[in-house]
Scaffold this motif. Structure first.
Motif, PDB file in Angstrom:
ATOM      1  N   LEU A 610       0.848  -1.190   0.000  1.00 49.67           N
ATOM      2  CA  LEU A 610       0.000   0.000   0.000  1.00 49.67           C
ATOM      3  C   LEU A 610       0.881   1.235   0.000  1.00 49.67           C
ATOM      4  O   LEU A 610       1.779   1.357   0.833  1.00 49.67           O
ATOM      5  CB  LEU A 610      -0.914  -0.002   1.235  1.00 49.67           C
ATOM      6  N   HIS A 611       0.645   2.144  -0.926  1.00 49.97           N
ATOM      7  CA  HIS A 611       1.490   3.328  -1.104  1.00 49.97           C
ATOM      8  C   HIS A 611       2.945   2.909  -1.345  1.00 49.97           C
ATOM      9  O   HIS A 611       3.857   3.399  -0.685  1.00 49.97           O
ATOM     10  CB  HIS A 611       1.399   4.262   0.100  1.00 49.97           C
ATOM     11  N   ALA A 612       3.130   2.012  -2.293  1.00 50.17           N
ATOM     12  CA  ALA A 612       4.474   1.580  -2.666  1.00 50.17           C
ATOM     13  C   ALA A 612       5.084   2.664  -3.552  1.00 50.17           C
ATOM     14  O   ALA A 612       4.837   2.719  -4.753  1.00 50.17           O
ATOM     15  CB  ALA A 612       4.425   0.244  -3.401  1.00 50.17           C
ATOM     16  N   CYS A 613       5.881   3.526  -2.944  1.00 50.82           N
ATOM     17  CA  CYS A 613       6.346   4.734  -3.613  1.00 50.82           C
ATOM     18  C   CYS A 613       7.314   4.427  -4.751  1.00 50.82           C
ATOM     19  O   CYS A 613       8.345   3.775  -4.551  1.00 50.82           O
ATOM     20  CB  CYS A 613       7.014   5.672  -2.601  1.00 50.82           C
ATOM     21  N   GLY A 614       7.003   4.929  -5.930  1.00 52.85           N
ATOM     22  CA  GLY A 614       7.906   4.856  -7.068  1.00 52.85           C
ATOM     23  C   GLY A 614       8.363   3.449  -7.391  1.00 52.85           C
ATOM     24  O   GLY A 614       7.564   2.535  -7.624  1.00 52.85           O
ATOM     25  N   HIS A 615       9.681   3.270  -7.390  1.00 59.92           N
ATOM     26  CA  HIS A 615      10.266   1.998  -7.794  1.00 59.92           C
ATOM     27  C   HIS A 615       9.965   0.869  -6.819  1.00 59.92           C
ATOM     28  O   HIS A 615      10.197  -0.300  -7.135  1.00 59.92           O
ATOM     29  CB  HIS A 615      11.778   2.155  -7.957  1.00 59.92           C
ATOM     30  N   LEU A 616       9.467   1.199  -5.624  1.00 59.20           N
ATOM     31  CA  LEU A 616       9.099   0.138  -4.690  1.00 59.20           C
ATOM     32  C   LEU A 616       7.955  -0.696  -5.260  1.00 59.20           C
ATOM     33  O   LEU A 616       7.831  -1.886  -4.933  1.00 59.20           O
ATOM     34  CB  LEU A 616       8.696   0.737  -3.340  1.00 59.20           C
ATOM     35  N   SER A 617       7.112  -0.115  -6.115  1.00 63.43           N
ATOM     36  CA  SER A 617       6.066  -0.892  -6.780  1.00 63.43           C
ATOM     37  C   SER A 617       6.687  -1.985  -7.633  1.00 63.43           C
ATOM     38  O   SER A 617       6.216  -3.130  -7.651  1.00 63.43           O
ATOM     39  CB  SER A 617       5.204   0.021  -7.660  1.00 63.43           C
ATOM     40  N   ASN A 628       5.684 -16.476  -8.041  1.00 66.68           N
ATOM     41  CA  ASN A 628       4.481 -16.835  -8.795  1.00 66.68           C
ATOM     42  C   ASN A 628       3.237 -16.570  -7.950  1.00 66.68           C
ATOM     43  O   ASN A 628       2.324 -17.390  -7.850  1.00 66.68           O
ATOM     44  CB  ASN A 628       4.525 -18.305  -9.228  1.00 66.68           C
ATOM     45  N   ALA A 629       3.240 -15.418  -7.321  1.00 69.54           N
ATOM     46  CA  ALA A 629       2.206 -15.088  -6.346  1.00 69.54           C
ATOM     47  C   ALA A 629       1.169 -14.137  -6.925  1.00 69.54           C
ATOM     48  O   ALA A 629       1.445 -13.375  -7.852  1.00 69.54           O
ATOM     49  CB  ALA A 629       2.848 -14.451  -5.116  1.00 69.54           C
ATOM     50  N   ASP A 630      -0.030 -14.191  -6.358  1.00 73.18           N
ATOM     51  CA  ASP A 630      -1.012 -13.145  -6.630  1.00 73.18           C
ATOM     52  C   ASP A 630      -0.524 -11.870  -5.946  1.00 73.18           C
ATOM     53  O   ASP A 630       0.319 -11.918  -5.046  1.00 73.18           O
ATOM     54  CB  ASP A 630      -2.374 -13.536  -6.069  1.00 73.18           C
ATOM     55  N   PHE A 631      -1.076 -10.746  -6.336  1.00 72.19           N
ATOM     56  CA  PHE A 631      -0.630  -9.517  -5.687  1.00 72.19           C
ATOM     57  C   PHE A 631      -1.703  -8.447  -5.714  1.00 72.19           C
ATOM     58  O   PHE A 631      -2.587  -8.444  -6.567  1.00 72.19           O
ATOM     59  CB  PHE A 631       0.660  -8.977  -6.316  1.00 72.19           C
ATOM     60  N   CYS A 632      -1.621  -7.554  -4.776  1.00 63.80           N
ATOM     61  CA  CYS A 632      -2.499  -6.389  -4.670  1.00 63.80           C
ATOM     62  C   CYS A 632      -1.608  -5.212  -4.307  1.00 63.80           C
ATOM     63  O   CYS A 632      -1.153  -5.093  -3.170  1.00 63.80           O
ATOM     64  CB  CYS A 632      -3.566  -6.623  -3.606  1.00 63.80           C
ATOM     65  N   ILE A 633      -1.341  -4.352  -5.274  1.00 64.07           N
ATOM     66  CA  ILE A 633      -0.343  -3.282  -5.107  1.00 64.07           C
ATOM     67  C   ILE A 633      -0.976  -1.943  -5.454  1.00 64.07           C
ATOM     68  O   ILE A 633      -1.598  -1.793  -6.511  1.00 64.07           O
ATOM     69  CB  ILE A 633       0.889  -3.543  -5.998  1.00 64.07           C
ATOM     70  N   CYS A 634      -0.821  -0.986  -4.569  1.00 67.62           N
ATOM     71  CA  CYS A 634      -1.285   0.378  -4.810  1.00 67.62           C
ATOM     72  C   CYS A 634      -0.063   1.291  -4.902  1.00 67.62           C
ATOM     73  O   CYS A 634       0.563   1.597  -3.887  1.00 67.62           O
ATOM     74  CB  CYS A 634      -2.206   0.840  -3.684  1.00 67.62           C
ATOM     75  N   PRO A 635       0.340   1.711  -6.098  1.00 70.32           N
ATOM     76  CA  PRO A 635       1.521   2.570  -6.257  1.00 70.32           C
ATOM     77  C   PRO A 635       1.233   4.009  -5.850  1.00 70.32           C
ATOM     78  O   PRO A 635       0.084   4.432  -5.736  1.00 70.32           O
ATOM     79  CB  PRO A 635       1.820   2.483  -7.761  1.00 70.32           C
TER      80      PRO A 635
END
Length: 647
Positions: A610-617, A628-635
């Motif tokens: 959550l709030h993965a800033c910039g390149h952290l996304s 090989n995982a599912d993911f939920c990412i909010c950049p």
């Protein structure tokens, strides 16, 4: 991040969730909606200016020169690129990243002017240092050229070079400039001139203060010593004008053409009001100089000034435009400049807040000079922005706006508005309602694109992916909204902003958990499902998630900030969460996640951020691909953390 694009697209694209129309992954711009640019335009006030047509500009007696606004406008109309030189005290600065800043300045005679600092247009040395010195109260000499704004009748000084002439009289500002000098970001001789000290004396003092044990306190003492030797401000200036104010309500001084509303509102003007198309006012406003007229249009621009004065630019239709990043700012003359002044329109403050860009409005008023002065307004359709919708709802509850007008503007029926008035008195509930109404109000007509050619190329490049994986709007179920959450009072930032974010993320993650648990590849004999939270910090998401999903699922937080991790551990203990683990580490360098004693494997089944800033996304996506995982990412913060690399 492009080196993982192929793997990412094949393995994970179908499982991507992105919040709030944010779609910044692998440099893909896949947003379907049109986005209105946040345009910043500032009026120029009368001021003295110096101009030279020679290649080496010279300072002359400002008492014989014309006003800044006239001088810049004349230069624009004549396509004159002569260098302009002017001195002024910085009153305010608005930075947009590190490459763009708007600066308000005031001359010795206490008249305002504006300047624009753009890194790509700056020809002098030490751009970063000089940008940092533009603090309230700093006296600077600017060299530049006249440049247009998007508003007719206005121009701005585009800074090509600048020199620090005198440090500000506020200790915190002077202290900041001294530190810039120590870092070598501005020439020491220039700084010495601005402090009225000799170069050798200042160099020695800076060396001693920077090498001492009590550096911060020593610099403050040095700053006060320098300020004590500065001359008094000119009599026309007030020192309080240069005290830095971080409040959101601080606004620019109203431009001169808005300060005096027309006074001949009855004797010389016909009381018979007529409605005319907006284009008629654009073509020939003088025809209606002796009449009250009404017209309808969209708000293309809005600028608010002190004294509750608002200047709107109204257009017949909102149209998309493409900004050429290599060209100057262009001027659109097919607009009606509309002024809301409390001296003529008592509700100027309320409607100045309501009429954000994209709103549709009916305005009644009079033509005076080249402006249209409002005396009555009706909001026909509100902007999609939640903060504006929330403000409108507040005005209805406070009985400052009629429920009929608000219902029309928010696209709800009158019975629905009456229900809102009965059930949405709680501030947090009102904010949730504003978010829901925002979705209803969004359209291609209210959100206009303004993209540079290179961004349009990126959009076109991924046309197929955008069609294959369209963005889908996802709401939090009502049963989740009704759950009791500790933290924050009604209407607080936590209740209005943080809680909705956490609920939305938990809802998406829960769906991934259900899909994973029901899939044939994840049997009952498997170890407990593992969730990896990249950059989870103090565990706002992780702790809430661990409590929501139960002890059968393990949550692991990986963050480089030790202090945040310790706070998260303490909170998890207070909440009694045995199914969460915190680790201090650099996610861009961790090739695997250490398993807890209860786990038989270290593999992550779901990666969240959550709030993965910039390149952290990209780092979080790298973990998802590797596992090989599912993911939920909010950049967020699209260009930050450039030092991070995907392992």
């Amino acid at each position: 991040s492009s080196h993982i694009a192929q793997s990412f697209l094949h393995k994970a694209m179908g499982r991507l969730w992105i919040s709030c129309a944010t779609a910044l992954c692998l440099n893909l711009l896949v947003v379907h909606a049109f986005v209105l640019p946040h345009q910043h335009k500032f009026a120029l006030r009368d001021s003295c200016i110096v101009r030279s047509s020679s290649s080496s500009p010279v300072r002359v007696d400002t008492s014989t020169t014309t006003t800044v606004s006239n001088q810049l406008q004349d230069a624009l109309q004549a396509h004159d690129t002569s260098t302009i030189v002017v001195e002024g005290y910085v009153r305010a600065k608005r930075s947009f990243g590190k490459s763009l800043a708007f600066v308000d300045l005031v001359t010795d005679e206490n008249v305002m002017f504006q300047a624009l600092l753009k890194k790509q247009e700056f020809e002098g040395e030490s751009y970063n240092g000089h940008r940092g010195c533009l603090l309230p109260g700093t006296l600077v000499r600017l060299k530049g050229v006249a440049a247009p704004t998007k508003n007719p009748r206005e121009a701005v000084l585009l800074i090509r070079d600048m020199k620090l002439m005198q440090v500000p009289r506020q200790p915190q500002h002077a202290n900041a400039i001294l530190k810039i000098g120590v870092q070598g970001d501005i020439p020491i001789d220039e700084l010495a001139t601005a402090t009225l000290w000799s170069e050798s004396h200042l160099r020695q003092e800076l060396l001693e203060k920077s090498s001492g044990d009590d550096g911060a306190k020593s610099f403050k003492t040095l700053a006060k010593s320098i300020i004590s030797g500065l001359p008094e401000l000119p009599p026309s200036l007030d020192a309080m004008d240069f005290v830095y104010n971080t409040g959101r309500d601080k606004r620019d001084l109203a431009p001169s053409f808005t300060r005096s509303p027309p006074t001949n509102t009855s004797s010389n003007i016909s009381c018979t009001e007529i409605d005319v198309p907006l284009q008629a006012l654009v073509n020939d406003a003088s025809r209606f100089a002796n009449s009250f007229v009404g017209t309808t249009g969209f708000v293309q621009n809005r600028r608010r000034f002190d004294g509750n004065v608002t200047v709107l630019q109204l257009v017949s239709e909102l149209t998309s435009s493409t900004a050429d990043s290599n060209s100057s700012i262009t001027v659109d003359n097919d607009r009606v400049e509309t002024i809301l002044h409390p001296g003529l329109f008592p509700l100027a403050e309320m409607y100045g807040n309501c009429l954000t860009v994209g709103s549709r409005v009916w305005v009644s008023g009079m033509c005076h000079g080249s402006s249209f002065w409002a005396r009555d307004i009706r909001l026909l359709k509100a902007s999609w922005r939640p903060i504006t919708i929330r403000y409108i709802l507040d005005q209805v509850f406070e009985q400052k706006m009629s429920s009929e007008e608000a219902a029309e503007a928010l696209l709800v029926s009158q019975p629905e508005m009456e229900t809102i008035l009965l059930e949405q008195s709680d501030l947090t509930s009102r904010q949730w309602l504003a978010n829901q109404l925002s979705v209803k109000l969004q359209s291609a007509e209210s959100r206009v694109a303004n993209l540079a050619p290179e961004l349009l190329q990126v959009v076109d490049r991924y046309q197929d992916l955008r069609e294959k994986y369209p963005l889908q709007h996802s709401l939090v179920p009502d049963e989740m909204l009704s759950e009791e959450w500790n933290g924050g009072s009604s209407g607080s930032k936590w209740q209005r902003q943080k809680r909705p974010q956490l609920l939305w993320m938990i809802h998406q993650i829960t769906q991934l958990i259900d899909n994973r648990a029901s899939s044939s590849s994840f049997g009952i004999s498997e170890a407990p499902l593992s969730i990896l939270d990249i950059g989870g910090g103090k565990g706002s998401l992780a702790n809430s998630l661990a409590r929501h999903v139960g002890q059968q699922i393990q949550v692991h937080v990986l963050d480089i900030a030790e202090g945040a991790i310790q706070n998260g551990i303490k909170k998890a203990r207070r909440l009694g969460l045995p199914n969460i683990q915190y680790t201090v580490g650099d996610a861009s360098k961790e090739s695997s996640v250490e398993a807890t004693p209860e786990q038989e494997r270290s593999k992550a089944d779901i990666v969240v951020a959550l709030h993965a800033c910039g390149h952290l996304s990209d780092v979080a996506l790298g973990h998802a691909v590797r596992n090989n995982a599912d993911f939920c990412i909010c950049p967020c913060c699209f260009s930050s953390n450039p030092q991070l690399r995907v392992f």
